[in-house]
Design an enzyme around this catalytic site. Structure first.
Site, short mmCIF file in Angstrom:
data_model
loop_
_atom_site.label_atom_id
_atom_site.label_comp_id
_atom_site.label_asym_id
_atom_site.label_seq_id
_atom_site.Cartn_x
_atom_site.Cartn_y
_atom_site.Cartn_z
CD1 TRP A 98 -2.20 2.02 0.30
CD2 TRP A 98 -2.93 1.28 2.29
NE1 TRP A 98 -3.24 2.83 0.70
CE2 TRP A 98 -3.71 2.40 1.92
CE3 TRP A 98 -3.20 0.65 3.50
CZ2 TRP A 98 -4.73 2.89 2.71
CZ3 TRP A 98 -4.22 1.14 4.29
CH2 TRP A 98 -4.99 2.25 3.89
CG ASP B 269 -1.67 -7.96 -0.79
OD1 ASP B 269 -2.50 -8.77 -1.21
OD2 ASP B 269 -1.96 -6.80 -0.43
CE1 TYR C 168 -3.88 -0.90 -1.76
CE2 TYR C 168 -2.06 -2.44 -1.87
CZ TYR C 168 -3.26 -2.06 -1.32
OH TYR C 168 -3.85 -2.83 -0.36
CG HIS D 77 -9.22 -3.97 -2.82
ND1 HIS D 77 -8.35 -3.08 -3.41
CD2 HIS D 77 -8.97 -3.90 -1.49
CE1 HIS D 77 -7.61 -2.50 -2.48
NE2 HIS D 77 -7.98 -2.98 -1.30
CB SER E 87 -9.22 -8.14 0.49
OG SER E 87 -8.71 -7.32 1.52
#
Length: 328
Positions: A21, A52, A57, A122, A153
């Site tokens: 991230w 990941d 991002y 996501h 997620s």
């Protein structure tokens, strides 16, 4: 580095892996490919083989950096990315199979890879988990060789439990840490029964569990730890695990007394997560190589004692549970 099986997949992943991230810079900073390359290559040098990322991002820049890493290294590096958060508005109705297909194909272009090892929904709205057609599209993508495995997620335990009912779900990514302990009660048990891997994100509660923050710590206006404390931009549980900042600071002081010989709580907080066998890997982020090195120290720590585990639980029960336990 130790490695664990990722659920029903054929992937053996480093128990300490890397979330990206903020890998191109701290939250709020412009994405730096030079910084990302340093961190990503240092991670692989130290035995990390699972990265990941997500298409949102750095607006795709993180995926580009991860793809460049994979193409440049001889080691086996598994890539997990995510799709769905580009949808505007981010609602149940916006989730359509064709839209998700396009996101997956764009991620492949971003990374210049032929196949994604693990694609993850996501953090979609809860209603999406009740729509079989959303999960079926990933079977088609697997048949076409565009993905190897599907994961989700999630924000809530309920979402993870529902995801387990779909046979093609191989992993669940979730928030789990000393300040977010509810998943260990039922979700861990059910994930193990279904042979589904657990990928733990936000293991340091957005940095709170490093023990380095104080009431005088300031965050920039475009850092989510400043603007998202009440969920202004996305689920507030992603910021400090949903714990009030002042309450979190007090709980951290109590944790320091449990681990008085640890000048930096971050490695012990990661070691705590890895005490649970159901966890396949933990994916702390890093905005500079020194943070990566701090995270990797968790692999060198001995097991946390039963007494210490009970003390951590007591701090959670007394200070944190009433605020967050049944929200997520």
């Amino acid at each position: 580095m130790q490695y664990r099986k990722l659920g029903k997949t054929d992937l053996s992943v480093s128990e300490i892996s890397l979330g990206t991230w903020q890998v191109g810079g701290k939250w709020g900073d412009p994405f730096s490919h030079e910084n990302a390359d340093q961190i990503l290559n240092a991670a692989v040098d130290r035995g990390i083989n699972f990265i990941d990322t997500a298409d949102v991002y750095g607006d795709g820049e993180s995926e580009k950096a991860v793809g460049r890493l994979v193409r440049s290294r001889s080691e086996q590096v598994y890539v997990a990315t995510k799709c769905g958060r580009q949808l505007q508005p981010h609602t149940n109705d916006a989730y359509q199979p064709e839209a998700l297909r396009k996101f997956v194909e764009q991620s492949l272009r971003n990374m210049q890879l032929d196949t994604i090892d693990l694609i993850q929904l996501h953090c979609p709205p809860t209603e999406v988990y009740y729509r079989p057609e959303i999960f079926e599209v990933f079977d088609r993508l697997k048949e076409e060789g565009k993905i190897r495995h599907l994961g989700v997620s999630v924000e809530k335990v309920e979402e993870g439990l529902k995801a387990l009912t779909f046979p093609n779900v191989c992993s669940i990514q979730l928030i789990f840490n000393m300040f977010r302990q509810r998943p260990q009660e039922l979700l861990f048990q059910e994930a193990k029964r279904h042979n589904v891997g657990l990928i733990v994100r936000v293991p340091l509660a957005s940095g709170l569990l490093t023990g380095k923050f104080s009431r005088d710590t300031t965050f920039s206006a475009d850092d989510h730890r400043q603007f998202n404390r009440e969920g202004a931009a996305f689920d507030k549980g992603e910021t400090f695990s949903g714990v009030d900042y002042e309450v979190g600071l007090e709980a951290v002081e109590a944790l320091k007394k449990v681990f008085p010989d640890q000048p930096n709580l971050a490695p012990i907080a990661l070691r705590w997560v890895l005490m649970f066998d159901e966890v396949s890997c933990v994916i702390p982020g890093a905005s500079k190589p020194s943070q990566l090195e701090s995270n990797l120290k968790a692999a060198e720590l001995p097991a946390i004692t039963d007494e210490q585990m009970q003390q951590v639980r007591a701090i959670y029960d007394q200070r944190i549970r009433p605020l967050v336990h049944y929200t997520w």
